[in-house]
Design an enzyme around this catalytic site. Structure first.
Site, mmCIF file in Angstrom:
data_model
loop_
_atom_site.group_PDB
_atom_site.id
_atom_site.type_symbol
_atom_site.label_atom_id
_atom_site.label_comp_id
_atom_site.label_asym_id
_atom_site.label_seq_id
_atom_site.Cartn_x
_atom_site.Cartn_y
_atom_site.Cartn_z
ATOM 1 C CG ASP A 44 47.145 87.526 -2.793
ATOM 2 O OD1 ASP A 44 46.090 86.985 -2.405
ATOM 3 O OD2 ASP A 44 47.929 88.106 -2.017
ATOM 4 C CB SER A 45 43.401 83.201 -3.937
ATOM 5 O OG SER A 45 42.503 83.947 -4.744
ATOM 6 C CG ASP A 83 44.123 90.317 -3.041
ATOM 7 O OD1 ASP A 83 43.542 91.076 -2.244
ATOM 8 O OD2 ASP A 83 43.964 89.078 -3.033
ATOM 9 C CE LYS A 112 41.518 91.000 -0.523
ATOM 10 N NZ LYS A 112 42.711 90.375 0.164
ATOM 11 C CD GLU A 114 47.016 89.477 3.276
ATOM 12 O OE1 GLU A 114 47.892 89.171 4.120
ATOM 13 O OE2 GLU A 114 46.593 88.671 2.424
ATOM 14 C CD GLU A 179 41.313 84.744 4.778
ATOM 15 O OE1 GLU A 179 41.592 83.582 4.409
ATOM 16 O OE2 GLU A 179 41.766 85.755 4.215
#
Length: 261
Positions: A44-45, A83, A112, A114, A179
């Protein structure tokens, strides 16, 4: 040969560092695979490096599905991780499953997400969706953290992260992304779990490394994080830069002390 989760697990067991990079389109999927990249992270960067947003938060599920399809269209060998964007999994496990299924249908091999969402990780993994759990600095929680800050610096936070890593593995996570945490803590986590760990700003002891593609090519105009290395410096081409990155990850040269907290 197509890389699978079993292949990635075996790399950790054999001590062969895993090389990952973000990837958002078909052309780069071909190039990165040709250079030996093991994992393509449809991150999602893309909200920041492609769309010019100030964070990853505005990225939609539809945009993640689109970019995952673009990468999967030409990918032949790498494991594709996608993501789950902000708001697509936090509400409940059923919603997370529906959105995770969309990403797998679009060509991803795992998703992925978070945070220490143990029930959601268990719900997805029990229903055939492999999960990489992301802990440490979590960009989708930037407003809670008050910025992009290193995590796990004090004893209480480091114990918490160790506990989260263990509990996420027990819940069924197939991989951990660590991270922006101290290298010693990342080493301790990596040794405490049997699943692979992928580090970004987490030192060289992780099972593998990942960078945002646009960062390692030196073309993102934003502020460069400490853990980033510009591989285009001294490179003759983008392919040369990516091959140097993969080689340095394999040999344990990257990340160096200057990239580690």
């Amino acid at each position: 040969m197509m890389l699978t989760l079993d292949s990635i697990r075996k790399m950790k067991q054999e001590g062969l560092p895993i090389a990952a990079l973000t990837c958002y389109d078909s052309s780069f999927a071909v190039l990165l695979e040709a250079c030996g990249v093991d994992i393509l992270l449809v991150g999602d960067s893309l909200g920041m490096v492609i769309q010019g947003r100030q964070s990853t938060l505005p990225v939609s599920m539809e945009e993640m599905v689109y970019h995952t399809k673009c990468v999967a269209q030409s990918s032949k060998s790498a494991l594709i991780m996608a993501d789950m964007p902000f708001g697509s999994y936090q509400e409940n496990a059923e919603k997370a499953f529906a959105n995770g299924a969309r990403l797998l249908s679009s060509g991803a091999h795992m998703v992925k997400l978070e945070g220490a969402l143990y029930d959601t990780v268990r719900f997805l993994s029990e229903r055939g969706i492999p999960v990489c759990a992301h802990i440490g600095l979590m960009p989708q929680s930037v407003n809670i953290f008050g910025g992009y800050r290193v995590q796990g610096r004090n004893e209480a936070d480091s114990r918490r992260l160790l506990g989260e890593a263990s509990a996420l593995e027990q819940a069924g996570a197939s991989m951990l992304l660590l991270e922006a945490i101290p290298g010693e803590l990342a080493c301790e986590i990596t040794e405490s779990v049997s699943i692979p760990t992928i580090g970004i700003g987490a030192g060289k002891a992780c099972s593998g490394q990942v960078l945002v593609l646009y960062d390692m090519l030196g073309i993102y105009p934003g502020k460069q994080a400490k853990f980033v290395k510009n591989y285009m410096k001294g490179a003759g081409s983008i392919e040369d830069a990516v091959r140097r990155y993969v080689d340095e990850v394999r040999r344990g040269v990257f990340p160096g002390p200057e990239h580690t907290f």
